[in-house]
Design a protein around this motif. Structure first.
Motif, PDB file in Angstrom:
ATOM      1  N   GLN A  34       0.819  -1.207   0.000  1.00  0.00           N
ATOM      2  CA  GLN A  34       0.000   0.000   0.000  1.00  0.00           C
ATOM      3  C   GLN A  34       0.857   1.263   0.000  1.00  0.00           C
ATOM      4  OE1 GLN A  34      -3.193   0.295  -0.446  1.00  0.00           O
ATOM      5  NE2 GLN A  34      -3.561  -1.914  -0.480  1.00  0.00           N
ATOM      6  N   MET A  35       2.174   1.083   0.005  1.00  0.00           N
ATOM      7  CA  MET A  35       3.080   2.226   0.065  1.00  0.00           C
ATOM      8  C   MET A  35       3.191   2.886  -1.313  1.00  0.00           C
ATOM      9  SD  MET A  35       6.905   2.320   1.736  1.00  0.00           S
ATOM     10  CE  MET A  35       7.573   1.088   0.631  1.00  0.00           C
ATOM     11  N   PRO A  36       3.131   4.203  -1.375  1.00  0.00           N
ATOM     12  CA  PRO A  36       3.248   4.897  -2.659  1.00  0.00           C
ATOM     13  C   PRO A  36       4.686   4.944  -3.150  1.00  0.00           C
ATOM     14  CG  PRO A  36       3.135   6.493  -0.899  1.00  0.00           C
ATOM     15  CD  PRO A  36       2.954   5.144  -0.256  1.00  0.00           C
ATOM     16  N   GLY A  37       4.840   5.357  -4.402  1.00  0.00           N
ATOM     17  CA  GLY A  37       6.172   5.564  -4.935  1.00  0.00           C
ATOM     18  C   GLY A  37       6.819   4.281  -5.432  1.00  0.00           C
ATOM     19  N   ARG A  38       8.133   4.226  -5.347  1.00  0.00           N
ATOM     20  CA  ARG A  38       8.904   3.117  -5.879  1.00  0.00           C
ATOM     21  C   ARG A  38       9.694   2.413  -4.788  1.00  0.00           C
ATOM     22  NH1 ARG A  38      11.138   7.235 -10.280  1.00  0.00           N
ATOM     23  NH2 ARG A  38       9.568   6.979 -11.896  1.00  0.00           N
ATOM     24  N   LEU A  39       9.951   1.143  -5.045  1.00  0.00           N
ATOM     25  CA  LEU A  39      10.763   0.362  -4.123  1.00  0.00           C
ATOM     26  C   LEU A  39      11.807  -0.388  -4.943  1.00  0.00           C
ATOM     27  CD1 LEU A  39      10.808  -0.315  -1.051  1.00  0.00           C
ATOM     28  CD2 LEU A  39       9.646  -2.437  -1.642  1.00  0.00           C
ATOM     29  N   CYS A  40      13.083  -0.123  -4.668  1.00  0.00           N
ATOM     30  CA  CYS A  40      14.164  -0.819  -5.355  1.00  0.00           C
ATOM     31  C   CYS A  40      14.501  -2.104  -4.605  1.00  0.00           C
ATOM     32  CB  CYS A  40      15.406   0.056  -5.436  1.00  0.00           C
ATOM     33  SG  CYS A  40      15.213   1.485  -6.504  1.00  0.00           S
ATOM     34  N   GLY A  41      14.779  -3.146  -5.356  1.00  0.00           N
ATOM     35  CA  GLY A  41      15.111  -4.421  -4.745  1.00  0.00           C
ATOM     36  C   GLY A  41      16.373  -5.016  -5.333  1.00  0.00           C
ATOM     37  N   GLU A  42      16.907  -6.019  -4.635  1.00  0.00           N
ATOM     38  CA  GLU A  42      18.132  -6.703  -5.058  1.00  0.00           C
ATOM     39  C   GLU A  42      17.771  -8.018  -5.743  1.00  0.00           C
ATOM     40  OE1 GLU A  42      22.158  -8.653  -3.042  1.00  0.00           O
ATOM     41  OE2 GLU A  42      20.920  -7.253  -1.899  1.00  0.00           O
ATOM     42  N   THR A  43      18.493  -8.353  -6.792  1.00  0.00           N
ATOM     43  CA  THR A  43      18.258  -9.591  -7.523  1.00  0.00           C
ATOM     44  C   THR A  43      19.591 -10.097  -8.078  1.00  0.00           C
ATOM     45  OG1 THR A  43      16.927 -10.608  -9.280  1.00  0.00           O
ATOM     46  CG2 THR A  43      17.755  -8.386  -9.703  1.00  0.00           C
ATOM     47  N   VAL A  44      19.543 -11.041  -8.991  1.00  0.00           N
ATOM     48  CA  VAL A  44      20.741 -11.496  -9.698  1.00  0.00           C
ATOM     49  C   VAL A  44      20.468 -11.437 -11.185  1.00  0.00           C
ATOM     50  CG1 VAL A  44      21.597 -12.963  -7.835  1.00  0.00           C
ATOM     51  CG2 VAL A  44      19.986 -13.906  -9.485  1.00  0.00           C
ATOM     52  N   ASP A  45      21.504 -11.187 -11.976  1.00  0.00           N
ATOM     53  CA  ASP A  45      21.323 -11.123 -13.423  1.00  0.00           C
ATOM     54  C   ASP A  45      21.500 -12.507 -14.043  1.00  0.00           C
ATOM     55  OD1 ASP A  45      24.043 -11.625 -13.490  1.00  0.00           O
ATOM     56  OD2 ASP A  45      24.600  -9.609 -14.139  1.00  0.00           O
ATOM     57  N   ALA A  46      21.505 -12.557 -15.377  1.00  0.00           N
ATOM     58  CA  ALA A  46      21.585 -13.833 -16.079  1.00  0.00           C
ATOM     59  C   ALA A  46      22.880 -14.575 -15.787  1.00  0.00           C
ATOM     60  CB  ALA A  46      21.437 -13.601 -17.581  1.00  0.00           C
ATOM     61  N   ALA A  47      23.905 -13.819 -15.402  1.00  0.00           N
ATOM     62  CA  ALA A  47      25.196 -14.436 -15.090  1.00  0.00           C
ATOM     63  C   ALA A  47      25.346 -14.765 -13.613  1.00  0.00           C
ATOM     64  CB  ALA A  47      26.329 -13.513 -15.528  1.00  0.00           C
ATOM     65  N   GLY A  48      24.299 -14.520 -12.849  1.00  0.00           N
ATOM     66  CA  GLY A  48      24.345 -14.821 -11.424  1.00  0.00           C
ATOM     67  C   GLY A  48      24.961 -13.746 -10.567  1.00  0.00           C
ATOM     68  N   LYS A  49      25.230 -12.578 -11.156  1.00  0.00           N
ATOM     69  CA  LYS A  49      25.809 -11.478 -10.389  1.00  0.00           C
ATOM     70  C   LYS A  49      24.712 -10.639  -9.734  1.00  0.00           C
ATOM     71  CE  LYS A  49      29.861 -10.957 -13.393  1.00  0.00           C
ATOM     72  NZ  LYS A  49      30.616 -10.015 -14.276  1.00  0.00           N
ATOM     73  N   ARG A  50      25.074 -10.038  -8.603  1.00  0.00           N
ATOM     74  CA  ARG A  50      24.113  -9.192  -7.903  1.00  0.00           C
ATOM     75  C   ARG A  50      23.726  -8.004  -8.759  1.00  0.00           C
ATOM     76  NH1 ARG A  50      25.086  -5.533  -2.496  1.00  0.00           N
ATOM     77  NH2 ARG A  50      26.612  -4.604  -3.909  1.00  0.00           N
ATOM     78  N   GLY A  51      22.431  -7.671  -8.749  1.00  0.00           N
ATOM     79  CA  GLY A  51      21.939  -6.516  -9.488  1.00  0.00           C
ATOM     80  C   GLY A  51      20.748  -5.910  -8.778  1.00  0.00           C
ATOM     81  N   PHE A  52      20.282  -4.760  -9.278  1.00  0.00           N
ATOM     82  CA  PHE A  52      19.191  -4.040  -8.634  1.00  0.00           C
ATOM     83  C   PHE A  52      18.133  -3.671  -9.663  1.00  0.00           C
ATOM     84  CE2 PHE A  52      23.078  -3.403  -6.289  1.00  0.00           C
ATOM     85  CZ  PHE A  52      22.696  -3.706  -4.986  1.00  0.00           C
ATOM     86  N   VAL A  53      16.882  -3.717  -9.247  1.00  0.00           N
ATOM     87  CA  VAL A  53      15.753  -3.426 -10.129  1.00  0.00           C
ATOM     88  C   VAL A  53      14.687  -2.662  -9.348  1.00  0.00           C
ATOM     89  CG1 VAL A  53      16.088  -5.466 -11.587  1.00  0.00           C
ATOM     90  CG2 VAL A  53      14.647  -5.625  -9.548  1.00  0.00           C
ATOM     91  N   LEU A  54      13.713  -2.102 -10.068  1.00  0.00           N
ATOM     92  CA  LEU A  54      12.525  -1.550  -9.424  1.00  0.00           C
ATOM     93  C   LEU A  54      11.594  -2.717  -9.117  1.00  0.00           C
ATOM     94  CD1 LEU A  54      11.678   1.712 -11.399  1.00  0.00           C
ATOM     95  CD2 LEU A  54      12.608   1.515  -9.099  1.00  0.00           C
ATOM     96  N   THR A  55      11.498  -3.068  -7.851  1.00  0.00           N
ATOM     97  CA  THR A  55      10.677  -4.211  -7.448  1.00  0.00           C
ATOM     98  C   THR A  55       9.202  -3.860  -7.433  1.00  0.00           C
ATOM     99  OG1 THR A  55      12.502  -5.017  -6.091  1.00  0.00           O
ATOM    100  CG2 THR A  55      10.319  -5.918  -5.636  1.00  0.00           C
ATOM    101  N   LEU A  56       8.873  -2.720  -6.858  1.00  0.00           N
ATOM    102  CA  LEU A  56       7.490  -2.257  -6.808  1.00  0.00           C
ATOM    103  C   LEU A  56       7.407  -0.840  -7.358  1.00  0.00           C
ATOM    104  CD1 LEU A  56       6.287  -3.454  -3.281  1.00  0.00           C
ATOM    105  CD2 LEU A  56       5.635  -4.399  -5.491  1.00  0.00           C
ATOM    106  N   SER A  57       6.464  -0.608  -8.244  1.00  0.00           N
ATOM    107  CA  SER A  57       6.179   0.734  -8.762  1.00  0.00           C
ATOM    108  C   SER A  57       4.656   0.848  -8.816  1.00  0.00           C
ATOM    109  CB  SER A  57       6.792   0.937 -10.147  1.00  0.00           C
ATOM    110  OG  SER A  57       8.199   0.867 -10.093  1.00  0.00           O
ATOM    111  N   THR A  58       4.096   1.385  -7.768  1.00  0.00           N
ATOM    112  CA  THR A  58       2.644   1.305  -7.593  1.00  0.00           C
ATOM    113  C   THR A  58       1.929   2.557  -8.075  1.00  0.00           C
ATOM    114  OG1 THR A  58       2.951   2.056  -5.321  1.00  0.00           O
ATOM    115  CG2 THR A  58       2.806  -0.305  -5.679  1.00  0.00           C
ATOM    116  N   ARG A  59       2.393   3.155  -9.160  1.00  0.00           N
ATOM    117  CA  ARG A  59       1.698   4.301  -9.730  1.00  0.00           C
ATOM    118  C   ARG A  59       0.965   3.855 -10.976  1.00  0.00           C
ATOM    119  NH1 ARG A  59       5.985   7.612 -13.332  1.00  0.00           N
ATOM    120  NH2 ARG A  59       4.105   8.752 -13.863  1.00  0.00           N
ATOM    121  N   GLU A  60       0.016   4.658 -11.400  1.00  0.00           N
ATOM    122  CA  GLU A  60      -0.881   4.218 -12.466  1.00  0.00           C
ATOM    123  C   GLU A  60      -0.193   4.095 -13.816  1.00  0.00           C
ATOM    124  OE1 GLU A  60      -3.201   8.277 -13.625  1.00  0.00           O
ATOM    125  OE2 GLU A  60      -3.705   7.387 -11.711  1.00  0.00           O
ATOM    126  N   GLN A  61       0.994   4.682 -13.977  1.00  0.00           N
ATOM    127  CA  GLN A  61       1.714   4.515 -15.235  1.00  0.00           C
ATOM    128  C   GLN A  61       2.193   3.075 -15.397  1.00  0.00           C
ATOM    129  OE1 GLN A  61       4.730   7.433 -16.101  1.00  0.00           O
ATOM    130  NE2 GLN A  61       5.968   5.984 -17.232  1.00  0.00           N
TER     131      GLN A  61
END
Length: 452
Positions: free
Chosen positions: A291-318
């Motif tokens: 229910q939190m507005p705005g964006r939330l960045c999260g940690e993940t891994v890429d195709a090579a298994g390296k640590r990476g970062f993405v927008l995990t939650l973007s709860t705006r109408e766009q």
């Protein structure tokens, strides 16, 4: 970008494409009485670049800037020292990638900083999770109110009398469009906060209680009883922090039961900047994250298994279906969040606590000295780096007179609450690490002469 003016040929070609005979045709929808038909009185038709620079410099010299005088203004915007390294680092190419990090493969610098920023804010505010920032503290406060509405399915918010009036104003404006009922009164010149009154006002129609910590008068209260009272009827506690440096010395609102903690991050890494841009902080309990507005960045891994970062939650109408959106806030304060995170990293926990201790010590020194001035009474029995003085005359007049004498004495309550003349003698004084003992003495001497 360079400014490349159009030629008459360029304009004629553009007008022919859209079927207009002249530029005036583009304004036919503007009523004739609303159009400017002649010169603007008092302005020259043109001037050289050198002449304009000289004129603007002359106007600027009429200002009394924060760095040129003893400075005690606060009330939501604070003068702290920002190390030169902050400005240097925010300009590095690793961070100056996509401002809106839609494509994570080219925005890892931005995303990693936002991820670390979220961690810092969550720990600072005592919450489980924080978003990637908001516009500023006032809009974050409003977003918290509507978030509480979504969670509780109720439309009544109780606002503390100690909440910054500008935050109240923003909430009142936005509530006109949502139908939320906001209960709020101006503060009284009392050392005690309004916690007991807020507890008494809570009922089963209440969505949330909004309280500032420390409040607009600098007072500090234990929020635990208020959180317990709100939770007893299914309401939420929203805490607002306008001076995050205080949390290096006092208990975080999240550790006292606050469900949502928002605030202004300007104090850390961001200068006064004539009032903006600033940095909204927003954190909450884990169970409310969707229910939190705005964006939330999260940690993940890429195709090579390296640590990476993405927008995990973007709860705006766009990004998602409009009916599922929590807010239409369009962006985060990315550059200011970066500055906040870098400054916070440079400080570290020990540095933040040291900074907070320094602020409080100087504030105590100032309060003790100013309370000895005839015609001055110290309101607070607890404060961090900001307190309220009760003067023997209208504080607005005193502030103006002292500014003319080269001392920026503080913020008058008459300016903040123009419809509450009963508190017009109140003066909110902020004391940060930038204040010297000589500054304190200058303010004390100026008050002694003005109130004599």
């Amino acid at each position: 970008m360079r400014y490349l003016p159009l030629t008459d040929t360029d304009r004629a070609e553009m007008l022919s494409v859209i079927g207009a005979s002249s530029i005036d045709d583009l304004f036919v929808d503007v009523p004739a009485q609303a159009r400017l038909t002649g010169k603007i009185a008092g302005l020259p038709t043109h001037a050289s670049e050198l002449a304009v620079e000289r004129h603007m410099a002359a106007l600027a010299r009429q200002n009394l800037s924060a760095g040129e005088a003893p400075f005690f203004l606060g009330a939501g915007a604070y003068k702290h020292h920002v190390p030169a390294s902050v400005d240097h680092l925010i300009q590095r190419g690793e961070f100056l990638t996509a401002y809106t990090p839609y494509q994570p493969e080219i925005a890892q610098g931005t995303l990693q900083v936002l991820f670390e920023f979220q961690t810092q804010v969550a720990r600072l505010l005592g919450c489980d999770v924080a978003n990637a920032s908001m516009y500023d503290g006032s809009t974050a406060c409003w977003e918290a109110i509507v978030m509480a509405r979504r969670i509780t399915k109720r439309g009544k918010a109780i606002l503390s009398s100690g909440l910054h009036p500008h935050y109240v104003s923003v909430a009142s404006t936005m509530a006109k469009f949502t139908g939320d009922a906001l209960a709020h009164e101006a503060p009284t010149l009392d050392a005690a906060t309004d916690i007991d009154a807020l507890i008494a006002a809570i009922d089963r129609d209440t969505s949330c209680v909004v309280v500032q910590y420390p409040d607009i008068l600098g007072r500090i209260a234990d929020l635990t009883p208020l959180a317990d009272a709100a939770h007893a009827v299914g309401a939420l506690l929203v805490a607002v922090v306008t001076e995050p440096v205080a949390l290096g010395a006092i208990k975080a609102p999240g550790h006292m039961g606050a469900d949502i903690v928002v605030g202004e991050g300007q104090s850390i890494g961001v200068g006064l900047q004539f009032g903006g841009p600033y940095l909204g902080l927003f954190a909450c309990k884990q169970k409310y994250v969707r229910q939190m507005p705005g964006r939330l960045c999260g940690e993940t891994v890429d195709a090579a298994g390296k640590r990476g970062f993405v927008l995990t939650l973007s709860t705006r109408e766009q990004h998602i279906r409009r009916e599922k959106a929590t807010s239409n806030i369009c962006t985060n304060s990315g550059l200011c969040a970066l500055a906040f995170s870098i400054h916070m990293t440079l400080l570290g926990e020990k540095g933040l606590r040291t900074l907070a201790t320094l602020n409080h010590g100087l504030a105590v020194q100032a309060a003790d000295r100013l309370a000895k001035v005839p015609g001055v009474t110290l309101l607070n029995d607890s404060f961090f780096n900001e307190f309220t003085l009760i003067l023997s005359k209208d504080a607005r007049d005193v502030v103006r007179t002292l500014a003319d004498r080269g001392v920026l004495a503080g913020v008058s309550l008459g300016r903040l609450f123009p419809k509450a003349p009963q508190i017009g003698n109140g003066l909110v004084v902020a004391v940060t690490e930038t204040v010297t003992p000589e500054d304190i003495e200058a303010l004390a001497n100026a008050l002694e002469e003005e109130l004599a």
